[in-house]
Design a protein around this motif. Structure first.
Motif, mmCIF file in Angstrom:
data_model
loop_
_atom_site.group_PDB
_atom_site.id
_atom_site.type_symbol
_atom_site.label_atom_id
_atom_site.label_comp_id
_atom_site.label_asym_id
_atom_site.label_seq_id
_atom_site.Cartn_x
_atom_site.Cartn_y
_atom_site.Cartn_z
ATOM 1 N N THR A 59 -22.523 5.835 -27.530
ATOM 2 C CA THR A 59 -21.595 6.645 -28.318
ATOM 3 C C THR A 59 -20.203 6.021 -28.342
ATOM 4 O O THR A 59 -19.475 6.174 -29.318
ATOM 5 N N GLU A 60 -19.848 5.286 -27.299
ATOM 6 C CA GLU A 60 -18.538 4.637 -27.239
ATOM 7 C C GLU A 60 -18.356 3.614 -28.355
ATOM 8 O O GLU A 60 -17.232 3.275 -28.714
ATOM 9 N N ASP A 61 -19.471 3.105 -28.894
ATOM 10 C CA ASP A 61 -19.396 2.139 -29.988
ATOM 11 C C ASP A 61 -18.714 2.729 -31.218
ATOM 12 O O ASP A 61 -18.271 1.983 -32.095
ATOM 13 N N LEU A 62 -18.602 4.041 -31.292
ATOM 14 C CA LEU A 62 -17.904 4.657 -32.422
ATOM 15 C C LEU A 62 -16.467 4.175 -32.527
ATOM 16 O O LEU A 62 -15.910 4.133 -33.618
ATOM 17 N N THR A 63 -15.876 3.807 -31.401
ATOM 18 C CA THR A 63 -14.488 3.348 -31.436
ATOM 19 C C THR A 63 -14.350 1.996 -32.147
ATOM 20 O O THR A 63 -13.240 1.577 -32.436
#
Length: 98
Positions: A59-63
């Motif tokens: 989910t951190e890849d959204l950044t």
């Protein structure tokens, strides 16, 4: 009586949907727009990024999506997930020789 049952059932289904995390690897732009801080432009950016770069691994890849900063991610991180499409199976190990 029937109308009350239908209303109750609809309310329960909406409540359950509110608790389900949105899979950022399969969600449509419209589904992404239900997330806090995500409007039409950011939803399109997420879908475009995913189409160009493949599934998100976390989910951190959204950044990494243009327009999504740490603050936006902090508001929605508990409401998103990455599904099985992000998980690649481990390569098979060769059988041990005797």
């Amino acid at each position: 009586m029937m109308q009350k049952c239908v209303s109750l059932l609809a309310g329960l289904l909406l409540s359950a949907a509110a608790w389900a995390a949105v899979d950022i690897n399969t969600a449509t732009a419209q589904q992404l727009e239900t997330l806090p801080g995500i409007g039409a432009a950011k939803a399109k950016a997420i879908v475009d990024y995913r189409s160009k770069n493949g599934p998100f691994k976390s989910t951190e890849d959204l950044t990494r999506v243009p327009g999504i900063k740490e603050g936006t991610y902090a508001r929605l991180k508990g409401e998103v997930s990455v599904g099985k499409s992000a998980i690649k199976p481990a390569p098979a190990k060769p059988a041990a020789k005797k």
